[in-house]
Each structure stands twice: as C-alpha cells, then as structure tokens.
Motif scaffolding. Structure first.
Motif, PDB file in Angstrom:
ATOM      1  N   UNK A  99     -28.796 -17.388  23.158  1.00  0.00           N
ATOM      2  CA  UNK A  99     -29.505 -17.335  24.440  1.00  0.00           C
ATOM      3  C   UNK A  99     -29.015 -16.177  25.309  1.00  0.00           C
ATOM      4  N   UNK A 100     -27.713 -15.904  25.282  1.00  0.00           N
ATOM      5  CA  UNK A 100     -27.180 -14.780  26.055  1.00  0.00           C
ATOM      6  C   UNK A 100     -27.719 -13.463  25.505  1.00  0.00           C
ATOM      7  N   UNK A 101     -27.748 -13.329  24.190  1.00  0.00           N
ATOM      8  CA  UNK A 101     -28.286 -12.111  23.570  1.00  0.00           C
ATOM      9  C   UNK A 101     -29.767 -11.955  23.905  1.00  0.00           C
ATOM     10  N   UNK A 102     -30.521 -13.037  23.814  1.00  0.00           N
ATOM     11  CA  UNK A 102     -31.943 -12.998  24.138  1.00  0.00           C
ATOM     12  C   UNK A 102     -32.175 -12.600  25.594  1.00  0.00           C
ATOM     13  N   UNK A 103     -31.400 -13.173  26.498  1.00  0.00           N
ATOM     14  CA  UNK A 103     -31.535 -12.846  27.922  1.00  0.00           C
ATOM     15  C   UNK A 103     -31.167 -11.390  28.189  1.00  0.00           C
ATOM     16  N   UNK A 104     -30.112 -10.908  27.537  1.00  0.00           N
ATOM     17  CA  UNK A 104     -29.705  -9.513  27.729  1.00  0.00           C
ATOM     18  C   UNK A 104     -30.766  -8.548  27.210  1.00  0.00           C
ATOM     19  N   UNK A 105     -31.364  -8.873  26.085  1.00  0.00           N
ATOM     20  CA  UNK A 105     -32.421  -8.013  25.538  1.00  0.00           C
ATOM     21  C   UNK A 105     -33.624  -7.981  26.471  1.00  0.00           C
ATOM     22  N   UNK A 106     -33.999  -9.122  27.021  1.00  0.00           N
ATOM     23  CA  UNK A 106     -35.124  -9.157  27.958  1.00  0.00           C
ATOM     24  C   UNK A 106     -34.799  -8.417  29.245  1.00  0.00           C
ATOM     25  N   UNK A 107     -33.580  -8.552  29.739  1.00  0.00           N
ATOM     26  CA  UNK A 107     -33.185  -7.836  30.952  1.00  0.00           C
ATOM     27  C   UNK A 107     -33.186  -6.333  30.708  1.00  0.00           C
ATOM     28  N   UNK A 108     -32.721  -5.936  29.556  1.00  0.00           N
ATOM     29  CA  UNK A 108     -32.714  -4.506  29.224  1.00  0.00           C
ATOM     30  C   UNK A 108     -34.138  -3.960  29.158  1.00  0.00           C
ATOM     31  N   UNK A 109     -35.050  -4.724  28.569  1.00  0.00           N
ATOM     32  CA  UNK A 109     -36.454  -4.311  28.512  1.00  0.00           C
ATOM     33  C   UNK A 109     -37.062  -4.196  29.895  1.00  0.00           C
ATOM     34  N   UNK A 110     -36.724  -5.125  30.773  1.00  0.00           N
ATOM     35  CA  UNK A 110     -37.247  -5.067  32.140  1.00  0.00           C
ATOM     36  C   UNK A 110     -36.700  -3.850  32.876  1.00  0.00           C
ATOM     37  N   UNK A 111     -35.433  -3.544  32.653  1.00  0.00           N
ATOM     38  CA  UNK A 111     -34.861  -2.352  33.294  1.00  0.00           C
ATOM     39  C   UNK A 111     -35.493  -1.071  32.762  1.00  0.00           C
ATOM     40  N   UNK A 112     -35.804  -1.052  31.479  1.00  0.00           N
ATOM     41  CA  UNK A 112     -36.500   0.124  30.929  1.00  0.00           C
ATOM     42  C   UNK A 112     -37.866   0.277  31.571  1.00  0.00           C
ATOM     43  N   UNK A 113     -38.536  -0.839  31.823  1.00  0.00           N
ATOM     44  CA  UNK A 113     -39.841  -0.781  32.497  1.00  0.00           C
ATOM     45  C   UNK A 113     -39.690  -0.228  33.905  1.00  0.00           C
ATOM     46  N   UNK A 114     -38.633  -0.624  34.597  1.00  0.00           N
ATOM     47  CA  UNK A 114     -38.394  -0.094  35.942  1.00  0.00           C
ATOM     48  C   UNK A 114     -38.139   1.403  35.869  1.00  0.00           C
ATOM     49  N   UNK A 115     -37.322   1.789  34.920  1.00  0.00           N
ATOM     50  CA  UNK A 115     -36.945   3.196  34.794  1.00  0.00           C
ATOM     51  C   UNK A 115     -38.159   4.064  34.484  1.00  0.00           C
ATOM     52  N   UNK A 116     -39.094   3.546  33.719  1.00  0.00           N
ATOM     53  CA  UNK A 116     -40.265   4.323  33.315  1.00  0.00           C
ATOM     54  C   UNK A 116     -41.435   4.201  34.278  1.00  0.00           C
ATOM     55  N   UNK A 117     -41.377   3.280  35.222  1.00  0.00           N
ATOM     56  CA  UNK A 117     -42.502   3.102  36.139  1.00  0.00           C
ATOM     57  C   UNK A 117     -42.417   4.118  37.276  1.00  0.00           C
ATOM     58  N   UNK A 118     -43.563   4.377  37.905  1.00  0.00           N
ATOM     59  CA  UNK A 118     -43.577   5.349  38.991  1.00  0.00           C
ATOM     60  C   UNK A 118     -44.232   4.806  40.259  1.00  0.00           C
ATOM     61  N   UNK A 119     -44.847   3.656  40.200  1.00  0.00           N
ATOM     62  CA  UNK A 119     -45.556   3.149  41.378  1.00  0.00           C
ATOM     63  C   UNK A 119     -44.740   2.094  42.087  1.00  0.00           C
ATOM     64  N   UNK A 120     -44.964   1.966  43.366  1.00  0.00           N
ATOM     65  CA  UNK A 120     -44.270   0.954  44.164  1.00  0.00           C
ATOM     66  C   UNK A 120     -44.660  -0.456  43.700  1.00  0.00           C
ATOM     67  N   UNK A 123     -22.548 -25.564  16.802  1.00  0.00           N
ATOM     68  CA  UNK A 123     -23.981 -25.406  17.071  1.00  0.00           C
ATOM     69  C   UNK A 123     -24.210 -25.024  18.529  1.00  0.00           C
ATOM     70  N   UNK A 124     -23.502 -25.664  19.454  1.00  0.00           N
ATOM     71  CA  UNK A 124     -23.642 -25.327  20.874  1.00  0.00           C
ATOM     72  C   UNK A 124     -23.210 -23.893  21.140  1.00  0.00           C
ATOM     73  N   UNK A 125     -22.139 -23.446  20.507  1.00  0.00           N
ATOM     74  CA  UNK A 125     -21.665 -22.071  20.698  1.00  0.00           C
ATOM     75  C   UNK A 125     -22.659 -21.058  20.143  1.00  0.00           C
ATOM     76  N   UNK A 126     -23.189 -21.331  18.968  1.00  0.00           N
ATOM     77  CA  UNK A 126     -24.169 -20.409  18.362  1.00  0.00           C
ATOM     78  C   UNK A 126     -25.424 -20.332  19.229  1.00  0.00           C
TER      79      UNK A 126
END
Length: 117
Positions: A63-84, A55-58
């Motif tokens: 949690x690692x998958x969830x964190x990676x997905x959120x980090x990827x989404x944040x990076x996509x937002x950075x990549x698509x943004x244009x303002x400082x 259970x602890x391993x699962x």
C-alpha cells in the motif's frame, strides 16, 4: 473482502467449500487468524501469529508503494501542467514537497496560493 475471510467465523467452522477456498486466498484471513491466535486461545500459536504479521507487513508495504507511485504520478502531472485550473485541482502537496521534486517556482506559487484561498 471482509465477508470472504474468517472475520466472523473461524476457518474450521466454515462449511461451504467455495467459501473455504475464498477464505484461503484472502489475505485478511491470515491477519484475523493471527489475532485469534493471540487473543482467544490459552497458548499462543506462534506460527499462525507469524503468518498474520507477515501478511500484514507485506500488505502495508504494498500500500505504501502504491500510494507513493500515485503521488509521484500526480506530481508529474503538476510539473507538466501549465494552467491554473490544473494546478487548483491538485491540493495535496505542500510547497516544500514540490520544491524538493523540482517543480518550477511559478507552479509552486500558484498551488500555494490556491491552497491558502
């Protein structure tokens, strides 16, 4: 979730039926029971311990998958943004991380300057 698990009382001692059901459905229960199997009993109950480890391993993998997905989404937002302003609001990625994800150079420099200031 902690109060609906067997953190404070072993499952055998819970009297309320609804709390037993909640504790059975709660993954924290199996982790706590696994810890009790090793720490409090004379002989280790390997089946209970194994359930706790699984259970602890699962949960850790989820949690690692969830964190990676959120980090990827944040990076996509950075990549698509244009303002400082948009770039300044996200300060958790290093220059090398953004470079490896092909974030344009002018955006990497802006974020790098924002982090240093």
């Amino acid at each position: 979730m902690i109060f609906l698990s067997t953190t404070f009382v072993p499952k055998e001692l819970i009297e309320a039926e609804w709390l037993k059901v909640a504790a059975t459905l709660n993954p924290t229960t199996y982790i706590m029971e696994g810890m009790r199997a090793v720490l409090l009993r004379d002989a280790i109950d390997w089946s209970v311990y194994t359930q706790g480890v699984i259970v602890a391993a699962v949960l850790s993998i989820a949690m690692v998958v969830f964190a990676a997905m959120n980090a990827r989404g944040a990076l996509k937002n950075i990549k698509n943004s244009r303002t400082r302003h948009d770039l300044a609001s996200v300060r958790l990625f290093s220059y090398s991380t953004m470079k490896s994800l092909n974030v344009p150079a002018y955006k990497r420099v802006s974020v790098d300057r924002t982090i240093r200031s």
